[in-house]
Design a protein around this motif. Structure first.
Motif, PDB file in Angstrom:
ATOM      1  N   PRO A  47       3.104 136.247 -36.796  1.00 27.43           N
ATOM      2  CA  PRO A  47       2.927 137.305 -37.800  1.00 27.43           C
ATOM      3  C   PRO A  47       1.713 136.970 -38.666  1.00 27.43           C
ATOM      4  CG  PRO A  47       4.983 136.086 -38.159  1.00 27.43           C
ATOM      5  CD  PRO A  47       4.279 135.451 -37.018  1.00 27.43           C
ATOM      6  N   LEU A  48       0.929 137.971 -38.967  1.00 29.12           N
ATOM      7  CA  LEU A  48      -0.259 137.749 -39.774  1.00 29.12           C
ATOM      8  C   LEU A  48      -0.680 139.038 -40.439  1.00 29.12           C
ATOM      9  CD1 LEU A  48      -2.325 139.080 -37.586  1.00 29.12           C
ATOM     10  CD2 LEU A  48      -2.522 136.770 -36.752  1.00 29.12           C
ATOM     11  N   GLY A  49      -1.719 138.958 -41.215  1.00 26.36           N
ATOM     12  CA  GLY A  49      -2.274 140.136 -41.876  1.00 26.36           C
ATOM     13  C   GLY A  49      -3.670 140.387 -41.355  1.00 26.36           C
ATOM     14  N   GLY A  50      -4.111 141.580 -41.515  1.00 24.54           N
ATOM     15  CA  GLY A  50      -5.440 141.967 -41.083  1.00 24.54           C
ATOM     16  C   GLY A  50      -5.570 143.467 -41.202  1.00 24.54           C
ATOM     17  N   ARG A  51      -6.626 143.997 -40.619  1.00 23.35           N
ATOM     18  CA  ARG A  51      -6.851 145.449 -40.703  1.00 23.35           C
ATOM     19  C   ARG A  51      -7.560 145.933 -39.453  1.00 23.35           C
ATOM     20  NH1 ARG A  51      -8.666 147.018 -46.078  1.00 23.35           N
ATOM     21  NH2 ARG A  51      -6.500 147.643 -46.283  1.00 23.35           N
ATOM     22  N   ARG A  52      -7.079 147.084 -38.984  1.00 18.76           N
ATOM     23  CA  ARG A  52      -7.766 147.749 -37.877  1.00 18.76           C
ATOM     24  C   ARG A  52      -8.901 148.581 -38.451  1.00 18.76           C
ATOM     25  NH1 ARG A  52      -5.309 151.182 -32.807  1.00 18.76           N
ATOM     26  NH2 ARG A  52      -7.351 151.588 -31.882  1.00 18.76           N
ATOM     27  N   VAL A  53     -10.073 148.422 -37.836  1.00 18.14           N
ATOM     28  CA  VAL A  53     -11.242 149.221 -38.194  1.00 18.14           C
ATOM     29  C   VAL A  53     -11.795 149.756 -36.891  1.00 18.14           C
ATOM     30  CG1 VAL A  53     -13.518 149.241 -39.265  1.00 18.14           C
ATOM     31  CG2 VAL A  53     -11.733 147.748 -40.192  1.00 18.14           C
ATOM     32  N   GLY A  54     -11.584 151.042 -36.635  1.00 18.75           N
ATOM     33  CA  GLY A  54     -12.010 151.635 -35.371  1.00 18.75           C
ATOM     34  C   GLY A  54     -11.265 150.996 -34.216  1.00 18.75           C
ATOM     35  N   ASP A  55     -12.007 150.479 -33.251  1.00 16.75           N
ATOM     36  CA  ASP A  55     -11.410 149.840 -32.073  1.00 16.75           C
ATOM     37  C   ASP A  55     -11.353 148.316 -32.203  1.00 16.75           C
ATOM     38  OD1 ASP A  55     -10.897 152.211 -30.751  1.00 16.75           O
ATOM     39  OD2 ASP A  55     -12.859 152.263 -29.790  1.00 16.75           O
ATOM     40  N   SER A  56     -11.389 147.826 -33.435  1.00 12.29           N
ATOM     41  CA  SER A  56     -11.300 146.381 -33.660  1.00 12.29           C
ATOM     42  C   SER A  56     -10.217 146.082 -34.685  1.00 12.29           C
ATOM     43  CB  SER A  56     -12.632 145.825 -34.190  1.00 12.29           C
ATOM     44  OG  SER A  56     -13.648 145.977 -33.231  1.00 12.29           O
ATOM     45  N   PHE A  57      -9.603 144.907 -34.535  1.00 10.22           N
ATOM     46  CA  PHE A  57      -8.651 144.418 -35.519  1.00 10.22           C
ATOM     47  C   PHE A  57      -9.241 143.132 -36.078  1.00 10.22           C
ATOM     48  CE2 PHE A  57      -5.091 141.867 -36.945  1.00 10.22           C
ATOM     49  CZ  PHE A  57      -4.438 142.779 -37.768  1.00 10.22           C
ATOM     50  N   TRP A  58      -9.351 143.046 -37.401  1.00 10.12           N
ATOM     51  CA  TRP A  58      -9.966 141.915 -38.079  1.00 10.12           C
ATOM     52  C   TRP A  58      -8.916 141.093 -38.812  1.00 10.12           C
ATOM     53  CZ3 TRP A  58     -15.210 140.872 -37.929  1.00 10.12           C
ATOM     54  CH2 TRP A  58     -16.008 141.868 -37.357  1.00 10.12           C
ATOM     55  N   LEU A  59      -9.055 139.768 -38.763  1.00  5.40           N
ATOM     56  CA  LEU A  59      -8.187 138.879 -39.520  1.00  5.40           C
ATOM     57  C   LEU A  59      -8.957 137.621 -39.865  1.00  5.40           C
ATOM     58  CD1 LEU A  59      -6.403 136.402 -37.543  1.00  5.40           C
ATOM     59  CD2 LEU A  59      -6.604 138.511 -36.259  1.00  5.40           C
ATOM     60  N   VAL A  60      -8.408 136.842 -40.790  1.00  5.96           N
ATOM     61  CA  VAL A  60      -8.999 135.557 -41.145  1.00  5.96           C
ATOM     62  C   VAL A  60      -7.926 134.496 -40.976  1.00  5.96           C
ATOM     63  CG1 VAL A  60     -10.035 134.159 -42.978  1.00  5.96           C
ATOM     64  CG2 VAL A  60     -10.706 136.553 -42.713  1.00  5.96           C
ATOM     65  N   SER A  61      -8.234 133.486 -40.173  1.00  6.54           N
ATOM     66  CA  SER A  61      -7.337 132.362 -39.962  1.00  6.54           C
ATOM     67  C   SER A  61      -7.491 131.397 -41.137  1.00  6.54           C
ATOM     68  CB  SER A  61      -7.680 131.646 -38.657  1.00  6.54           C
ATOM     69  OG  SER A  61      -7.005 130.406 -38.583  1.00  6.54           O
ATOM     70  N   GLU A  62      -6.368 131.048 -41.768  1.00  4.48           N
ATOM     71  CA  GLU A  62      -6.441 130.185 -42.947  1.00  4.48           C
ATOM     72  C   GLU A  62      -6.778 128.731 -42.618  1.00  4.48           C
ATOM     73  OE1 GLU A  62      -2.656 130.661 -44.887  1.00  4.48           O
ATOM     74  OE2 GLU A  62      -1.639 130.456 -42.971  1.00  4.48           O
ATOM     75  N   PHE A  63      -6.507 128.301 -41.390  1.00  7.02           N
ATOM     76  CA  PHE A  63      -6.785 126.913 -41.013  1.00  7.02           C
ATOM     77  C   PHE A  63      -7.784 126.815 -39.871  1.00  7.02           C
ATOM     78  CE2 PHE A  63      -2.469 126.811 -42.867  1.00  7.02           C
ATOM     79  CZ  PHE A  63      -2.812 126.122 -44.028  1.00  7.02           C
ATOM     80  N   GLY A  64      -8.539 127.867 -39.650  1.00  3.91           N
ATOM     81  CA  GLY A  64      -9.609 127.837 -38.663  1.00  3.91           C
ATOM     82  C   GLY A  64      -9.144 127.361 -37.303  1.00  3.91           C
ATOM     83  N   GLU A  65      -9.895 126.454 -36.725  1.00  2.00           N
ATOM     84  CA  GLU A  65      -9.604 125.987 -35.365  1.00  2.00           C
ATOM     85  C   GLU A  65      -8.395 125.063 -35.286  1.00  2.00           C
ATOM     86  OE1 GLU A  65     -12.913 124.917 -32.955  1.00  2.00           O
ATOM     87  OE2 GLU A  65     -14.142 126.536 -33.755  1.00  2.00           O
ATOM     88  N   ARG A  66      -7.777 124.729 -36.410  1.00  2.00           N
ATOM     89  CA  ARG A  66      -6.528 123.952 -36.382  1.00  2.00           C
ATOM     90  C   ARG A  66      -5.325 124.863 -36.152  1.00  2.00           C
ATOM     91  NH1 ARG A  66      -5.707 119.508 -40.903  1.00  2.00           N
ATOM     92  NH2 ARG A  66      -4.204 118.784 -39.355  1.00  2.00           N
ATOM     93  N   SER A  67      -5.487 126.162 -36.388  1.00  5.24           N
ATOM     94  CA  SER A  67      -4.379 127.098 -36.164  1.00  5.24           C
ATOM     95  C   SER A  67      -4.045 127.147 -34.681  1.00  5.24           C
ATOM     96  CB  SER A  67      -4.758 128.508 -36.632  1.00  5.24           C
ATOM     97  OG  SER A  67      -4.941 128.542 -38.027  1.00  5.24           O
ATOM     98  N   GLN A  68      -2.756 127.117 -34.386  1.00  8.39           N
ATOM     99  CA  GLN A  68      -2.330 127.132 -32.990  1.00  8.39           C
ATOM    100  C   GLN A  68      -2.796 128.397 -32.277  1.00  8.39           C
ATOM    101  OE1 GLN A  68      -0.933 124.479 -31.432  1.00  8.39           O
ATOM    102  NE2 GLN A  68      -1.251 123.430 -33.376  1.00  8.39           N
TER     103      GLN A  68
END
Length: 131
Positions: A47-68
């Protein structure tokens, strides 16, 4: 990684993995990212948060490349995203050159505040949705 950041990462991921995620991923209108486990090959739903903009869904990972889920995306970028109760297939792109703090200003405030508060290594992710 500095000790405080590592402690924050461990505490936040333990709380998310064992308490928050099992509950929120079952909520019908919670946004969920489904990746394929890089070792198991099984679907992994986050589960996460983000926003759909057109044909893309954007999100920001809080732990970058450490996120599973980011590590899973690096192994296989094909994902599914449940947005407002409906599943969409797509291809995830990690965008290290994007400004994640500026990106968070364009995403839902409640999730963005939590990501800013807990995050130690922010990373923008864009999912290009099929059709």
């Amino acid at each position: 990684m500095p000790r405080l950041a590592d402690l924050r990462f461990r505490a936040a991921t333990a709380l998310q993995r064992h308490v928050a995620n099992p509950i929120t991923r079952r909520l019908p209108f919670q946004t969920v990212l489904e990746t394929v486990g890089r070792t198991s090959g099984l679907p992994r739903r986050t589960p996460l948060g983000g926003r759909r903009v057109g044909d893309s869904f954007w999100l920001v990972s809080e732990f970058g490349e450490r996120s599973q889920y980011v590590r899973n995306i690096k192994a296989d970028p094909r994902v599914r995203v449940r947005i407002r109760g409906r599943w969409h297939t797509g291809t995830a792109q990690l965008l290290p050159d994007d400004d994640p703090v500026a990106r968070l200003r364009l995403l839902p405030r409640s999730n963005s505040a939590a990501v800013r508060m807990l995050g130690t290594d922010l990373l923008t992710v864009r999912v290009d949705l099929d059709g």
